[in-house]
Design a protein around this motif. Sequence first.
Motif, PDB file in Angstrom:
ATOM      1  N   LYS A 137       0.809  -1.225   0.000  1.00  0.00           N
ATOM      2  CA  LYS A 137       0.000   0.000   0.000  1.00  0.00           C
ATOM      3  C   LYS A 137       0.842   1.276   0.000  1.00  0.00           C
ATOM      4  O   LYS A 137       0.469   2.254  -0.626  1.00  0.00           O
ATOM      5  CB  LYS A 137      -0.953   0.004   1.192  1.00  0.00           C
ATOM      6  N   LYS A 138       1.979   1.261   0.659  1.00  0.00           N
ATOM      7  CA  LYS A 138       2.786   2.485   0.696  1.00  0.00           C
ATOM      8  C   LYS A 138       3.371   2.832  -0.676  1.00  0.00           C
ATOM      9  O   LYS A 138       3.787   3.958  -0.910  1.00  0.00           O
ATOM     10  CB  LYS A 138       3.881   2.397   1.750  1.00  0.00           C
ATOM     11  N   ASP A 139       3.332   1.861  -1.587  1.00  0.00           N
ATOM     12  CA  ASP A 139       3.844   2.057  -2.939  1.00  0.00           C
ATOM     13  C   ASP A 139       2.752   2.402  -3.950  1.00  0.00           C
ATOM     14  O   ASP A 139       2.980   2.342  -5.152  1.00  0.00           O
ATOM     15  CB  ASP A 139       4.559   0.781  -3.420  1.00  0.00           C
ATOM     16  N   TRP A 140       1.578   2.777  -3.478  1.00  0.00           N
ATOM     17  CA  TRP A 140       0.442   2.943  -4.373  1.00  0.00           C
ATOM     18  C   TRP A 140       0.721   3.949  -5.504  1.00  0.00           C
ATOM     19  O   TRP A 140       0.312   3.728  -6.644  1.00  0.00           O
ATOM     20  CB  TRP A 140      -0.824   3.329  -3.607  1.00  0.00           C
ATOM     21  N   SER A 147      -6.588   0.143  -2.610  1.00  0.00           N
ATOM     22  CA  SER A 147      -7.343  -1.098  -2.447  1.00  0.00           C
ATOM     23  C   SER A 147      -6.686  -2.253  -3.195  1.00  0.00           C
ATOM     24  O   SER A 147      -6.646  -3.384  -2.712  1.00  0.00           O
ATOM     25  CB  SER A 147      -8.775  -0.890  -2.932  1.00  0.00           C
ATOM     26  N   ARG A 148      -6.183  -1.977  -4.384  1.00  0.00           N
ATOM     27  CA  ARG A 148      -5.533  -3.033  -5.170  1.00  0.00           C
ATOM     28  C   ARG A 148      -4.319  -3.615  -4.446  1.00  0.00           C
ATOM     29  O   ARG A 148      -3.978  -4.774  -4.653  1.00  0.00           O
ATOM     30  CB  ARG A 148      -5.091  -2.487  -6.530  1.00  0.00           C
ATOM     31  N   LEU A 149      -3.667  -2.811  -3.639  1.00  0.00           N
ATOM     32  CA  LEU A 149      -2.454  -3.258  -2.950  1.00  0.00           C
ATOM     33  C   LEU A 149      -2.705  -3.641  -1.500  1.00  0.00           C
ATOM     34  O   LEU A 149      -1.774  -4.006  -0.788  1.00  0.00           O
ATOM     35  CB  LEU A 149      -1.382  -2.171  -3.021  1.00  0.00           C
ATOM     36  N   ASP A 150      -3.946  -3.565  -1.068  1.00  0.00           N
ATOM     37  CA  ASP A 150      -4.300  -3.925   0.307  1.00  0.00           C
ATOM     38  C   ASP A 150      -4.469  -5.437   0.398  1.00  0.00           C
ATOM     39  O   ASP A 150      -5.346  -6.000  -0.260  1.00  0.00           O
ATOM     40  CB  ASP A 150      -5.596  -3.226   0.702  1.00  0.00           C
ATOM     41  N   PRO A 151      -3.638  -6.110   1.190  1.00  0.00           N
ATOM     42  CA  PRO A 151      -3.744  -7.576   1.275  1.00  0.00           C
ATOM     43  C   PRO A 151      -5.107  -8.056   1.762  1.00  0.00           C
ATOM     44  O   PRO A 151      -5.500  -9.182   1.471  1.00  0.00           O
ATOM     45  CB  PRO A 151      -2.632  -7.972   2.239  1.00  0.00           C
ATOM     46  N   LEU A 153       1.402 -11.680  -5.599  1.00  0.00           N
ATOM     47  CA  LEU A 153       2.784 -11.230  -5.554  1.00  0.00           C
ATOM     48  C   LEU A 153       2.928 -10.047  -6.520  1.00  0.00           C
ATOM     49  O   LEU A 153       3.315 -10.226  -7.676  1.00  0.00           O
ATOM     50  CB  LEU A 153       3.727 -12.373  -5.949  1.00  0.00           C
ATOM     51  N   PRO A 154       2.592  -8.832  -6.062  1.00  0.00           N
ATOM     52  CA  PRO A 154       2.764  -7.657  -6.924  1.00  0.00           C
ATOM     53  C   PRO A 154       4.228  -7.214  -6.890  1.00  0.00           C
ATOM     54  O   PRO A 154       4.776  -6.930  -5.826  1.00  0.00           O
ATOM     55  CB  PRO A 154       1.837  -6.620  -6.297  1.00  0.00           C
ATOM     56  N   LEU A 155       4.859  -7.161  -8.054  1.00  0.00           N
ATOM     57  CA  LEU A 155       6.286  -6.864  -8.136  1.00  0.00           C
ATOM     58  C   LEU A 155       6.562  -5.637  -8.988  1.00  0.00           C
ATOM     59  O   LEU A 155       5.873  -5.396  -9.981  1.00  0.00           O
ATOM     60  CB  LEU A 155       7.034  -8.037  -8.784  1.00  0.00           C
TER      61      LEU A 155
END
Length: 167
Positions: A11-14, A49-53, A61-63
């Motif tokens: 999330k911090k990388d949104w 939201s997309r990066l919220d587990p 695994l979002p890279l």
Amino acid sequence: MNSLNIRVINKKDWAIYKELRLLSLQDSPNSFGSTYEHEIKFSKEEWLSRLDPDNQSKYALPLIAELNGMAIGLTWGVLHSSSDKTAHVYQMWISPSVRGQGVGRLLLQKIITWAKEFDLDYVSLAVSTINVAAVNLYQTTGFEPYGALKSLREDSVLSVQPMRFKL
């Protein structure tokens, strides 16, 4: 390559994720199921939201790939359920300035290694048939075509070829 780093984003990388995703949709509009016109309208909350587990598959695994601190590539590995035996690759994109230098292969290797940790059978993806460089990358990495061609999007005349890598 100087200092290449591949890392999981959260999330911090949104904002980085948003920038890369929108760049990918602008640069390669015929390679994705979504469009720039659709995703540019997303709110900050949607990107978060997309990066919220808690809102995504527990097996995602979002890279991103970074070169000298600059984000240059993006992909997602996704396992749709714990009973699934196939991991899926989505949103694969590499900046044109570094294409052909092995970044895509390294991102794929991270997903393949991750899939092996789950003791899966395959890693699959779908590639636009007109994206010859991507098709070549996947084939030289060990992916093989399987199944019938599918439409890129509902309103598209372009096709994608499903491919998979046997683990």
